[in-house]
Design a protein around this motif. Structure first.
Motif, PDB file in Angstrom:
ATOM      1  N   ALA A   1       0.832  -1.203   0.000  1.00  0.00           N
ATOM      2  CA  ALA A   1       0.000   0.000   0.000  1.00  0.00           C
ATOM      3  C   ALA A   1       0.865   1.251   0.000  1.00  0.00           C
ATOM      4  O   ALA A   1       1.708   1.438   0.884  1.00  0.00           O
ATOM      5  CB  ALA A   1      -0.910  -0.007   1.218  1.00  0.00           C
ATOM      6  N   GLN A   2       0.640   2.120  -0.991  1.00  0.00           N
ATOM      7  CA  GLN A   2       1.383   3.371  -1.092  1.00  0.00           C
ATOM      8  C   GLN A   2       0.468   4.590  -1.143  1.00  0.00           C
ATOM      9  O   GLN A   2       0.857   5.669  -0.735  1.00  0.00           O
ATOM     10  CB  GLN A   2       2.291   3.324  -2.324  1.00  0.00           C
ATOM     11  CG  GLN A   2       3.343   2.216  -2.226  1.00  0.00           C
ATOM     12  CD  GLN A   2       4.108   2.030  -3.519  1.00  0.00           C
ATOM     13  OE1 GLN A   2       3.520   1.890  -4.598  1.00  0.00           O
ATOM     14  NE2 GLN A   2       5.427   2.018  -3.425  1.00  0.00           N
ATOM     15  N   SER A   3      -0.732   4.396  -1.629  1.00  0.00           N
ATOM     16  CA  SER A   3      -1.732   5.457  -1.649  1.00  0.00           C
ATOM     17  C   SER A   3      -3.093   4.803  -1.858  1.00  0.00           C
ATOM     18  O   SER A   3      -3.173   3.692  -2.397  1.00  0.00           O
ATOM     19  CB  SER A   3      -1.461   6.447  -2.788  1.00  0.00           C
ATOM     20  OG  SER A   3      -1.762   5.850  -4.038  1.00  0.00           O
ATOM     21  N   PRO A   4      -4.185   5.475  -1.450  1.00  0.00           N
ATOM     22  CA  PRO A   4      -5.513   4.892  -1.675  1.00  0.00           C
ATOM     23  C   PRO A   4      -5.785   4.585  -3.144  1.00  0.00           C
ATOM     24  O   PRO A   4      -6.334   3.530  -3.483  1.00  0.00           O
ATOM     25  CB  PRO A   4      -6.459   5.971  -1.141  1.00  0.00           C
ATOM     26  CG  PRO A   4      -5.660   6.690  -0.104  1.00  0.00           C
ATOM     27  CD  PRO A   4      -4.257   6.713  -0.648  1.00  0.00           C
ATOM     28  N   GLU A   5      -5.370   5.500  -4.027  1.00  0.00           N
ATOM     29  CA  GLU A   5      -5.615   5.304  -5.458  1.00  0.00           C
ATOM     30  C   GLU A   5      -4.894   4.051  -5.973  1.00  0.00           C
ATOM     31  O   GLU A   5      -5.462   3.264  -6.746  1.00  0.00           O
ATOM     32  CB  GLU A   5      -5.149   6.528  -6.250  1.00  0.00           C
ATOM     33  CG  GLU A   5      -5.900   7.816  -5.942  1.00  0.00           C
ATOM     34  CD  GLU A   5      -5.475   8.473  -4.619  1.00  0.00           C
ATOM     35  OE1 GLU A   5      -6.241   9.320  -4.133  1.00  0.00           O
ATOM     36  OE2 GLU A   5      -4.388   8.118  -4.093  1.00  0.00           O
ATOM     37  N   GLN A   6      -3.660   3.877  -5.536  1.00  0.00           N
ATOM     38  CA  GLN A   6      -2.873   2.715  -5.971  1.00  0.00           C
ATOM     39  C   GLN A   6      -3.436   1.430  -5.383  1.00  0.00           C
ATOM     40  O   GLN A   6      -3.491   0.389  -6.057  1.00  0.00           O
ATOM     41  CB  GLN A   6      -1.406   2.924  -5.560  1.00  0.00           C
ATOM     42  CG  GLN A   6      -0.523   1.696  -5.718  1.00  0.00           C
ATOM     43  CD  GLN A   6      -0.325   0.956  -4.393  1.00  0.00           C
ATOM     44  OE1 GLN A   6      -0.358   1.565  -3.320  1.00  0.00           O
ATOM     45  NE2 GLN A   6      -0.129  -0.343  -4.463  1.00  0.00           N
ATOM     46  N   ILE A   7      -3.862   1.467  -4.113  1.00  0.00           N
ATOM     47  CA  ILE A   7      -4.466   0.283  -3.487  1.00  0.00           C
ATOM     48  C   ILE A   7      -5.693  -0.162  -4.286  1.00  0.00           C
ATOM     49  O   ILE A   7      -5.856  -1.348  -4.602  1.00  0.00           O
ATOM     50  CB  ILE A   7      -4.884   0.589  -2.036  1.00  0.00           C
ATOM     51  CG1 ILE A   7      -3.657   0.825  -1.151  1.00  0.00           C
ATOM     52  CG2 ILE A   7      -5.728  -0.564  -1.464  1.00  0.00           C
ATOM     53  CD1 ILE A   7      -4.001   1.407   0.217  1.00  0.00           C
ATOM     54  N   ILE A   8      -6.550   0.782  -4.612  1.00  0.00           N
ATOM     55  CA  ILE A   8      -7.787   0.470  -5.342  1.00  0.00           C
ATOM     56  C   ILE A   8      -7.472  -0.077  -6.727  1.00  0.00           C
ATOM     57  O   ILE A   8      -8.034  -1.102  -7.145  1.00  0.00           O
ATOM     58  CB  ILE A   8      -8.676   1.723  -5.437  1.00  0.00           C
ATOM     59  CG1 ILE A   8      -9.175   2.112  -4.046  1.00  0.00           C
ATOM     60  CG2 ILE A   8      -9.842   1.494  -6.393  1.00  0.00           C
ATOM     61  CD1 ILE A   8      -9.757   3.506  -3.957  1.00  0.00           C
ATOM     62  N   ARG A   9      -6.552   0.561  -7.419  1.00  0.00           N
ATOM     63  CA  ARG A   9      -6.198   0.123  -8.775  1.00  0.00           C
ATOM     64  C   ARG A   9      -5.612  -1.294  -8.765  1.00  0.00           C
ATOM     65  O   ARG A   9      -6.055  -2.169  -9.522  1.00  0.00           O
ATOM     66  CB  ARG A   9      -5.196   1.100  -9.386  1.00  0.00           C
ATOM     67  CG  ARG A   9      -4.786   0.750 -10.816  1.00  0.00           C
ATOM     68  CD  ARG A   9      -3.733   1.703 -11.356  1.00  0.00           C
ATOM     69  NE  ARG A   9      -2.466   1.615 -10.616  1.00  0.00           N
ATOM     70  CZ  ARG A   9      -2.013   2.576  -9.814  1.00  0.00           C
ATOM     71  NH1 ARG A   9      -2.705   3.691  -9.624  1.00  0.00           N
ATOM     72  NH2 ARG A   9      -0.852   2.429  -9.206  1.00  0.00           N
ATOM     73  N   ASP A  10      -4.644  -1.534  -7.876  1.00  0.00           N
ATOM     74  CA  ASP A  10      -3.972  -2.829  -7.851  1.00  0.00           C
ATOM     75  C   ASP A  10      -4.914  -3.939  -7.379  1.00  0.00           C
ATOM     76  O   ASP A  10      -4.845  -5.072  -7.876  1.00  0.00           O
ATOM     77  CB  ASP A  10      -2.740  -2.768  -6.946  1.00  0.00           C
ATOM     78  CG  ASP A  10      -1.617  -1.926  -7.544  1.00  0.00           C
ATOM     79  OD1 ASP A  10      -1.786  -1.456  -8.695  1.00  0.00           O
ATOM     80  OD2 ASP A  10      -0.592  -1.733  -6.866  1.00  0.00           O
ATOM     81  N   THR A  11      -5.793  -3.609  -6.438  1.00  0.00           N
ATOM     82  CA  THR A  11      -6.734  -4.621  -5.949  1.00  0.00           C
ATOM     83  C   THR A  11      -7.737  -4.988  -7.040  1.00  0.00           C
ATOM     84  O   THR A  11      -8.007  -6.176  -7.272  1.00  0.00           O
ATOM     85  CB  THR A  11      -7.482  -4.107  -4.704  1.00  0.00           C
ATOM     86  OG1 THR A  11      -6.544  -3.776  -3.682  1.00  0.00           O
ATOM     87  CG2 THR A  11      -8.435  -5.180  -4.166  1.00  0.00           C
ATOM     88  N   LYS A  12      -8.269  -4.006  -7.718  1.00  0.00           N
ATOM     89  CA  LYS A  12      -9.233  -4.282  -8.792  1.00  0.00           C
ATOM     90  C   LYS A  12      -8.586  -5.073  -9.928  1.00  0.00           C
ATOM     91  O   LYS A  12      -9.220  -5.952 -10.524  1.00  0.00           O
ATOM     92  CB  LYS A  12      -9.841  -2.984  -9.306  1.00  0.00           C
ATOM     93  CG  LYS A  12     -10.835  -2.363  -8.321  1.00  0.00           C
ATOM     94  CD  LYS A  12     -11.531  -1.150  -8.908  1.00  0.00           C
ATOM     95  CE  LYS A  12     -12.610  -0.644  -7.966  1.00  0.00           C
ATOM     96  NZ  LYS A  12     -13.353   0.520  -8.511  1.00  0.00           N
ATOM     97  N   ASP A  13      -7.321  -4.788 -10.203  1.00  0.00           N
ATOM     98  CA  ASP A  13      -6.604  -5.550 -11.229  1.00  0.00           C
ATOM     99  C   ASP A  13      -6.502  -7.026 -10.826  1.00  0.00           C
ATOM    100  O   ASP A  13      -6.696  -7.921 -11.670  1.00  0.00           O
ATOM    101  CB  ASP A  13      -5.200  -4.979 -11.447  1.00  0.00           C
ATOM    102  CG  ASP A  13      -5.211  -3.668 -12.226  1.00  0.00           C
ATOM    103  OD1 ASP A  13      -6.268  -3.321 -12.783  1.00  0.00           O
ATOM    104  OD2 ASP A  13      -4.166  -2.984 -12.243  1.00  0.00           O
ATOM    105  N   LEU A  14      -6.206  -7.267  -9.549  1.00  0.00           N
ATOM    106  CA  LEU A  14      -6.100  -8.649  -9.081  1.00  0.00           C
ATOM    107  C   LEU A  14      -7.462  -9.343  -9.080  1.00  0.00           C
ATOM    108  O   LEU A  14      -7.583 -10.509  -9.455  1.00  0.00           O
ATOM    109  CB  LEU A  14      -5.497  -8.696  -7.674  1.00  0.00           C
ATOM    110  CG  LEU A  14      -3.982  -8.812  -7.573  1.00  0.00           C
ATOM    111  CD1 LEU A  14      -3.550  -8.849  -6.097  1.00  0.00           C
ATOM    112  CD2 LEU A  14      -3.479 -10.059  -8.286  1.00  0.00           C
ATOM    113  N   LEU A  15      -8.492  -8.612  -8.643  1.00  0.00           N
ATOM    114  CA  LEU A  15      -9.831  -9.204  -8.598  1.00  0.00           C
ATOM    115  C   LEU A  15     -10.290  -9.640  -9.987  1.00  0.00           C
ATOM    116  O   LEU A  15     -11.043 -10.614 -10.123  1.00  0.00           O
ATOM    117  CB  LEU A  15     -10.833  -8.205  -8.013  1.00  0.00           C
ATOM    118  CG  LEU A  15     -10.660  -7.811  -6.549  1.00  0.00           C
ATOM    119  CD1 LEU A  15     -11.743  -6.826  -6.127  1.00  0.00           C
ATOM    120  CD2 LEU A  15     -10.692  -9.034  -5.648  1.00  0.00           C
TER     121      LEU A  15
END
Length: 203
Positions: free
Chosen positions: A181-195
């Protein structure tokens, strides 16, 4: 069951919490050298629930002569980490709506846990795995095994999000997909990519 494990401070909440704990020790009179010593001794035991909150403060009074008032637990209510990031909570809700289990996997001391629980912040999650309740703290391998058992899941069906690389390494070795986790935007982007990745959508 496919599961996402979220750290709290630095992931669900923007503030990791370390600075607040340091600030609190400074306020009771601790020097920088004493703070480092406390973090590597008393805080480690406190984080794992090996000593109670009362014992923690009593031992600091006894060893260092700090003047610590009896209502110091109230100070934890001003931690900025109590303000969960709304965008990350929306991500949690989206994951739940898609059939994922969601859990907290957090290194947390007793007073912080109590404040978060009383405020209802843990209610969104299926399970909370807290170091002060389990007797182990990240990166202890045991707490990841406990987390998987509590959610009746496996590492290869799980994602773990944390703001410390040292906490992600054991999880990755066990087979978790991990996100630093580095920023909320990055967390959301990376999590959605994995999902959306074939790793999980094909299961």
């Amino acid at each position: 069951m496919k599961t996402i494990f979220f750290d709290w401070g630095g992931v669900i909440a923007d503030d990791p919490g370390d600075d607040f704990l340091v600030e609190l020790l400074r306020e009771v009179g601790a020097s920088e050298e004493q703070i480092q010593e406390i973090f590597h001794s008393y805080m480690r035991r406190f984080m794992r629930g090996e000593i109670s909150e009362t014992t923690y403060w009593d031992e600091l009074r006894s060893k260092y002569g700090f003047s610590i008032h009896d209502s110091i637990s109230e100070e934890f209510k001003r931690w900025k980490g109590l303000a969960a990031n709304r965008d990350i909570l929306n991500l949690v809700d989206e994951a739940k709506a898609s059939g994922w289990q969601v859990a907290i996997l957090s290194n947390v001391i007793e007073p912080t846990y109590n404040v978060l629980e009383a405020a209802g912040f843990y209610d969104t999650f299926d399970v909370v795995i807290a170091s002060c309740k389990e007797g182990f703290a990240k990166p202890d391998i045991q707490i990841y095994a406990i987390a998987l058992e509590k959610l009746n899941t496996t590492a290869d069906e799980s994602i773990f999000i944390d703001d410390k690389q040292s906490n992600l390494l054991p999880a990755k070795e066990m087979g978790f997909k991990t996100i630093l986790a580095q920023s909320p935007e990055q967390i959301i982007r990376d999590t959605k990519d994995l999902l959306a990745s074939p790793i999980f959508t094909s299961k």
